[in-house]
Every structure is written in structure tokens, then in C-alpha cells.
Design a protein around this motif. Structure first.
Motif, mmCIF file in Angstrom:
data_model
loop_
_atom_site.group_PDB
_atom_site.id
_atom_site.type_symbol
_atom_site.label_atom_id
_atom_site.label_comp_id
_atom_site.label_asym_id
_atom_site.label_seq_id
_atom_site.Cartn_x
_atom_site.Cartn_y
_atom_site.Cartn_z
ATOM 1 N N SER A 4 2.428 22.355 -3.017
ATOM 2 C CA SER A 4 3.779 22.558 -3.523
ATOM 3 C C SER A 4 3.927 23.967 -4.078
ATOM 4 O O SER A 4 2.988 24.540 -4.629
ATOM 5 N N ALA A 5 5.126 24.511 -3.929
ATOM 6 C CA ALA A 5 5.378 25.872 -4.395
ATOM 7 C C ALA A 5 5.217 25.981 -5.904
ATOM 8 O O ALA A 5 4.719 26.988 -6.414
ATOM 9 N N PHE A 6 5.621 24.923 -6.626
ATOM 10 C CA PHE A 6 5.515 24.961 -8.086
ATOM 11 C C PHE A 6 4.059 25.043 -8.521
ATOM 12 O O PHE A 6 3.709 25.845 -9.399
ATOM 13 N N THR A 7 3.193 24.227 -7.933
ATOM 14 C CA THR A 7 1.785 24.231 -8.310
ATOM 15 C C THR A 7 1.138 25.565 -7.988
ATOM 16 O O THR A 7 0.357 26.105 -8.783
ATOM 17 N N VAL A 8 1.449 26.096 -6.823
ATOM 18 C CA VAL A 8 0.881 27.395 -6.441
ATOM 19 C C VAL A 8 1.327 28.482 -7.418
ATOM 20 O O VAL A 8 0.520 29.301 -7.870
ATOM 21 N N ALA A 9 2.618 28.479 -7.782
ATOM 22 C CA ALA A 9 3.130 29.487 -8.714
ATOM 23 C C ALA A 9 2.495 29.328 -10.094
ATOM 24 O O ALA A 9 2.098 30.316 -10.724
ATOM 25 N N ALA A 10 2.399 28.079 -10.566
ATOM 26 C CA ALA A 10 1.817 27.835 -11.892
ATOM 27 C C ALA A 10 0.347 28.248 -11.926
ATOM 28 O O ALA A 10 -0.115 28.891 -12.884
ATOM 29 N N ALA A 11 -0.404 27.878 -10.885
ATOM 30 C CA ALA A 11 -1.826 28.234 -10.846
ATOM 31 C C ALA A 11 -2.015 29.740 -10.751
ATOM 32 O O ALA A 11 -2.909 30.306 -11.393
ATOM 33 N N THR A 12 -1.174 30.399 -9.969
ATOM 34 C CA THR A 12 -1.293 31.848 -9.806
ATOM 35 C C THR A 12 -1.011 32.573 -11.117
ATOM 36 O O THR A 12 -1.757 33.464 -11.530
ATOM 37 N N LEU A 13 0.084 32.195 -11.792
ATOM 38 C CA LEU A 13 0.405 32.827 -13.067
ATOM 39 C C LEU A 13 -0.661 32.523 -14.117
ATOM 40 O O LEU A 13 -1.032 33.399 -14.906
ATOM 41 N N GLY A 14 -1.142 31.278 -14.131
ATOM 42 C CA GLY A 14 -2.191 30.928 -15.087
ATOM 43 C C GLY A 14 -3.480 31.689 -14.825
ATOM 44 O O GLY A 14 -4.204 32.039 -15.778
ATOM 45 N N SER A 15 -3.775 31.965 -13.563
ATOM 46 C CA SER A 15 -5.006 32.685 -13.244
ATOM 47 C C SER A 15 -4.978 34.117 -13.755
ATOM 48 O O SER A 15 -6.028 34.711 -14.003
ATOM 49 N N VAL A 16 -3.780 34.683 -13.905
ATOM 50 C CA VAL A 16 -3.691 36.038 -14.457
ATOM 51 C C VAL A 16 -4.250 36.064 -15.874
ATOM 52 O O VAL A 16 -5.000 36.980 -16.255
#
Length: 327
Positions: free
Chosen positions: A61-73
Motif C-alpha cells: 500500500s502507498a500509505f505503508t510505503v510512505a510511512a516506512a520511508t519517512l520513518g526510516s529517515v
């Protein structure tokens, strides 16, 4: 049969332990390669991108990918300096500092002093947490007083302790400046909120019907606390104690003001010695001997703290921190 929901579908693609180990191994290899090539900044881009790819593979899902990407920063911002710190250590210098008797006393005090502070925070903080969990008039004022040290600048905390307990303070006969007593008082001042709040949350998570059942079967409030609520909240108490210990280990400002150099009982010597709290010693080493020397001592302190933290986590299990029951 009901159609599979998005949550269950995502759970069905959850990564197993092998995939997690493989992901961590890839991250370690990527960092090692980037560091060897003199481009550690490139690893940050790789790490964020690899997390995005992993999130897409697991969920899609786009939401999970976005959340994981931002959190990884944020994870990269926290983890990359640590990785760089470890990678840049000189083994011969770390070994030399590890054999230094002065460093032994510093590391001993780094465990001994915070341990006393954590024990004192729990001894007096657990009853307070129990009262706060029950609630009472004026509770907001007490909670504010408990949390105030969290926002007080560290050096100010040391000044406050000296005004309260030092010469001309509430207990004139109490020796605070440069003593173990002053060290522990300064540490308790800054670390007690962690012990109280974690324990209070543990008590609040317990189903109130259990205490009610204990009372209607004839148990006193103390017996209910000893046999029902305290055992269920013990994991929260341990978590609060660990957090208080960790906060005390890292304290610099208040300790530097109250107990810059401390006389304490050193078990290996069988008597009293003088040493500095580890953060103060690291800072002084940095000023006098430079970054490499202070980094070696900081590395030893980091390893010691991590080992103690992992040991406590292992002994207390992998469950939730509250110790409450599932509802």
C-alpha cells in the motif's frame, strides 16, 4: 468464508526471522562497502530506498510505503552516527583505555551511582505511581511537579539540588557537594519522572475488576497491591527502573554542578576512591586529549550500557512493558 481483509493479507506476507536477518546483513554489508569507499553518505540513500522496497514487498500500500520511508529517515539519522562512531574507533586505543585503572573506576561509578538512583526512584516512585493511577483531587499539580525535571535544563537541575540540599539547604548536616549522596540526589532529580510515569502507566493498564474482586473477597488494600496489582505491574516497574538508570547514566549537567569529582566505595579496591561520572570524564578527556581518546572511553561506556540494557530486557522477557493482562 469472509474475504481476506487488507490487514490479514499484510500479516500473511509478514517477514520471517530469516528475512529480517538477511535484511540486517544487507544493511551491514552496504554500510561497510560505502564506508570503505569513503562515501558513507551514499549508504543513507541506500538505507531509505531499501526500506521503501521492503515495505512495498511486505504490504504494497502507498500509505505503508510512505510511512516506512519517512520513518526510516529518522532511523538513519539515529543509526548512521552510531555506525560511524563504531567504525572510526581505533582498536589499539580502545584496548589501552579498557586496561586503564582510571577508566575502570569511571565505568564502575557509571553503573554504581545510577543503580542507586534508579533504586531510590523506584522505592519512592512506585507508591506515588500507585496513588496517581487511582487519582485524587489536585492530581494535575502533582503530575506537573513530577514531570518538571524533564524540561528543566540540566545545569539548572544541579543548581536546584544544591539550593535544596547543599550548604544552607533543608538539611544543613547533609554533605552533598562532591559526594556520592549529592551524585545520587542529582541523578534522582532528573531520572525519577521516568520511573514514576512508566510504573503509573503499568498500574493504569490493569483491569480494575481484578482489584475489585480481591477487595470483595476480604483482601485489604495492601494485600491487593502485594498479591494482585504489583505482580501485574512488575514489568512496568522494571521498565521504569531501566529508563531511570539509563537517564542517570547519561546525565552530565546536574552531576557536573553537584558532584564533579566523587568519592565513593570502590569494591575492587576495598575502600574509597575518587573518580568522575562517565559523561563528565568523557568531556574532560575530549578537552584535554582530543576526540580519539574521548571516543575510546565513550565506546567502552556505550558497550557497557548496551550490554546491561540487553541483559535486563532478556531477563524481563519480550512482553509488553506494563505486565497487565490482555483484555
Amino acid at each position: 468464508m469472509a474475504p481476506e481483509t487488507g490487514a490479514s493479507a499484510g500479516a500473511g506476507r509478514a517477514a520471517g526471522p530469516g528475512a529480517v536477518v538477511a535484511f540486517v546483513a544487507v544493511q551491514a554489508l552496504a554500510f561497510a562497502a560505502a564506508y570503505a569507499l569513503g562515501r558513507p553518505g551514499a549508504y543513507a540513500v541506500f538505507a531509505v530506498g531499501s526500506v521503501a522496497v521492503a515495505a512495498y514487498a511486505l504490504d504494497g500500500s502507498a500509505f505503508t510505503v510512505a510511512a516506512a520511508t519517512l520513518g526510516s529517515v529518522l532511523l538513519v539519522a539515529l543509526g548512521l552516527p552510531l555506525a560511524m562512531f563504531v567504525a572510526r574507533q581505533r582498536p589499539e586505543l580502545v584496548a589501552a583505555r579498557a586496561l586503564d585503572p582510571e577508566v575502570h573506576r569511571v565505568l564502575y561509578l557509571a553503573v554504581y551511582g545510577p543503580l542507586l538512583a534508579a533504586a531510590a526512584s523506584l522505592l519512592f516512585g512506585v507508591p506515588l505511581a500507585r496513588v496517581l493511577a487511582d487519582g485524587f483531587p489536585g492530581q494535575a499539580l502533582v503530575e506537573s511537579l513530577v514531570d518538571l525535571p524533564l524540561v528543566v535544563p540540566h545545569s539548572v537541575a544541579g543548581i536546584v539540588v544544591l539550593f535544596g540540599f547543599g550548604r544552607g539547604g533543608a538539611f544543613p548536616s547533609l554533605s552533598v557537594l562532591g559526594t556520592t549522596t549529592g551524585l545520587v540526589l542529582a541523578m534522582v532529580f532528573v531520572s525519577a519522572p521516568y520511573a514514576v510515569n512508566a510504573t503509573r502507566e503499568a498500574f493504569e493498564a490493569i483491569d480494575g475488576r481484578l482489584a475489585y474482586a480481591s477487595r470483595i473477597h476480604g483482601a485489604s488494600r495492601f494485600e491487593t497491591f502485594r498479591r494482585v496489582t504489583a505482580p501485574l505491574a512488575v514489568r512496568g516497574m522494571v521498565t521504569g527502573g531501566v529508563l531511570a538508570w539509563a537517564r542517570a547514566v547519561s546525565e552530565f549537567g546536574a552531576v557536573a554542578v553537584v558532584a564533579y569529582t566523587v568519592e565513593f566505595f570502590y569494591l575492587p579496591a576495598g575502600g574509597s576512591v575518587r573518580a568522575q561520572h562517565a559523561p563528565v570524564f568523557v568531556y574532560n578527556t575530549y578537552l584535554q586529549r582530543g576526540l580519539a581518546e574521548s571516543g575510546a572511553v565513550a565506546f567502552l561506556l556505550l558497550v557497557l550500557s548496551a550490554l546491561i540494557f540487553l541483559l535486563v530486557r532478556h531477563l524481563t522477557g519480550d512482553g509488553g512493558s506494563t505486565g497487565g493482562i490482555a483484555r
